[in-house]
Design a protein around this motif. Sequence first.
Motif, PDB file in Angstrom:
ATOM      1  N   ARG A 188       0.791  -1.009   0.020  1.00  0.00           N
ATOM      2  CA  ARG A 188       0.090   0.045   0.026  1.00  0.00           C
ATOM      3  C   ARG A 188       0.984   1.316  -0.232  1.00  0.00           C
ATOM      4  O   ARG A 188       0.570   2.319  -0.773  1.00  0.00           O
ATOM      5  N   GLN A 189       1.765   1.477   1.053  1.00  0.00           N
ATOM      6  CA  GLN A 189       2.814   2.394   1.088  1.00  0.00           C
ATOM      7  C   GLN A 189       3.569   2.753  -0.175  1.00  0.00           C
ATOM      8  O   GLN A 189       3.791   4.002  -0.668  1.00  0.00           O
ATOM      9  N   SER A 190       4.257   1.702  -0.905  1.00  0.00           N
ATOM     10  CA  SER A 190       4.851   1.625  -2.069  1.00  0.00           C
ATOM     11  C   SER A 190       3.950   2.085  -3.217  1.00  0.00           C
ATOM     12  O   SER A 190       4.766   2.567  -4.205  1.00  0.00           O
ATOM     13  N   GLY A 191       2.840   1.768  -3.382  1.00  0.00           N
ATOM     14  CA  GLY A 191       2.033   2.005  -4.589  1.00  0.00           C
ATOM     15  C   GLY A 191       1.737   0.568  -5.308  1.00  0.00           C
ATOM     16  O   GLY A 191       1.072   0.605  -6.257  1.00  0.00           O
ATOM     17  N   GLU A 192       2.638  -0.464  -4.876  1.00  0.00           N
ATOM     18  CA  GLU A 192       2.434  -1.506  -5.690  1.00  0.00           C
ATOM     19  C   GLU A 192       1.028  -2.224  -5.548  1.00  0.00           C
ATOM     20  O   GLU A 192       0.598  -2.831  -6.672  1.00  0.00           O
ATOM     21  N   ALA A 193       0.315  -2.064  -4.372  1.00  0.00           N
ATOM     22  CA  ALA A 193      -1.007  -2.487  -4.336  1.00  0.00           C
ATOM     23  C   ALA A 193      -1.775  -2.050  -5.381  1.00  0.00           C
ATOM     24  O   ALA A 193      -2.761  -2.564  -6.180  1.00  0.00           O
ATOM     25  N   LEU A 194      -2.083  -0.706  -5.325  1.00  0.00           N
ATOM     26  CA  LEU A 194      -2.893   0.225  -6.358  1.00  0.00           C
ATOM     27  C   LEU A 194      -2.310  -0.120  -7.585  1.00  0.00           C
ATOM     28  O   LEU A 194      -3.444  -0.347  -8.530  1.00  0.00           O
ATOM     29  N   LYS A 195      -1.418  -0.231  -8.121  1.00  0.00           N
ATOM     30  CA  LYS A 195      -1.130  -0.920  -9.407  1.00  0.00           C
ATOM     31  C   LYS A 195      -1.484  -2.047  -9.819  1.00  0.00           C
ATOM     32  O   LYS A 195      -1.911  -2.214 -10.730  1.00  0.00           O
ATOM     33  N   ILE A 196      -1.671  -2.986  -8.818  1.00  0.00           N
ATOM     34  CA  ILE A 196      -2.002  -4.140  -9.118  1.00  0.00           C
ATOM     35  C   ILE A 196      -3.450  -4.256  -9.563  1.00  0.00           C
ATOM     36  O   ILE A 196      -4.082  -5.062 -10.329  1.00  0.00           O
ATOM     37  N   VAL A 197      -4.417  -3.329  -8.759  1.00  0.00           N
ATOM     38  CA  VAL A 197      -5.804  -3.495  -8.750  1.00  0.00           C
ATOM     39  C   VAL A 197      -6.364  -2.536  -9.907  1.00  0.00           C
ATOM     40  O   VAL A 197      -7.536  -2.526 -10.156  1.00  0.00           O
ATOM     41  N   THR A 198      -5.424  -1.438  -9.942  1.00  0.00           N
ATOM     42  CA  THR A 198      -6.026  -0.493 -10.870  1.00  0.00           C
ATOM     43  C   THR A 198      -6.536  -1.005 -12.500  1.00  0.00           C
ATOM     44  O   THR A 198      -7.882  -0.349 -12.926  1.00  0.00           O
TER      45      THR A 198
END
Length: 292
Positions: free
Chosen positions: A261-271
């Motif tokens: 979440r903090q690194s932005g990896e999670a958002l990149k996966i779900v976008t």
Amino acid sequence: MSQLRGVWKSLLVGGLVALLAGASLGPTQAQEALERIKAQKTARIGLSNFAPTSFVGADGEVTGVSPELAKAFLKSVGADNVEGVVGEFGSLIGGLEAGRFDMIAVAMQIQPKRCEQIAFGDPELQFLQGFVVKTGNPLDLRSFKDIATNPNARLGLLTGAGQIRFADVAGIGKDRQVLFPDFEKAVAGLQAGRVEAVTGAGIALKHIVLTLGQPDVEFAELEVQPSDENGKPVIAVAGMGFRKADNDLREAWNAWFHQARQSGEALKIVTPFGIAESDIPGLDVTAASICP
């Protein structure tokens, strides 16, 4: 890059989706789950055909918000082989408890009653509830209370879904709650006149309506979100499910997810699945804050 192998079979005549787990995890369950997964480099995830949170793609691969997050997490702990075990939504908790898979990856709503059975990871999604209705919304159904106070309105729900709790709290009688194994059958029931509305997470219902492309049904925003037992509006959050004995695996997921979440990896996966940052709860929202 490791691939998630989706396991899928046709719907049975009775509308059941077969659990395709093969043998249960058996004696290895005595070993710590995370230790076993690292040693075997293999993990199983349980899910339903429940787009966009989890579904079987046109290529036969299991994908969606939760499976892709689970795949990234499991790869980080050395599981190069991730097997998808597809079943009806209502069977997932039982399948987890029976050892057919290591975790549930279907964006299951975190609710106190479910917390009595399984342990949840910190939530990866938050969502508002919605309805699918016939085009034009002929009964003007825009809240659970609208259905409760209209004796001619029946509500379609998924077996085992968290929305059953909302229907009960709103005062919708069991005789007007019609259960279906999946959203496709629920919407077909709406079209056939078996129910007047189908409820579920808005992000899932919008995807279903868009995918079906049927002119006789539409998505309806709710003017009032459902309430809990104390009369407070509920913003549902959803997370991965784990056996209570597998605390090591759950803690590893939480640590990975917070970092992602903090690194932005999670958002990149779900976008790619239509999920925005506003659909992900803040880091202060934890499973422990919801489960007793």
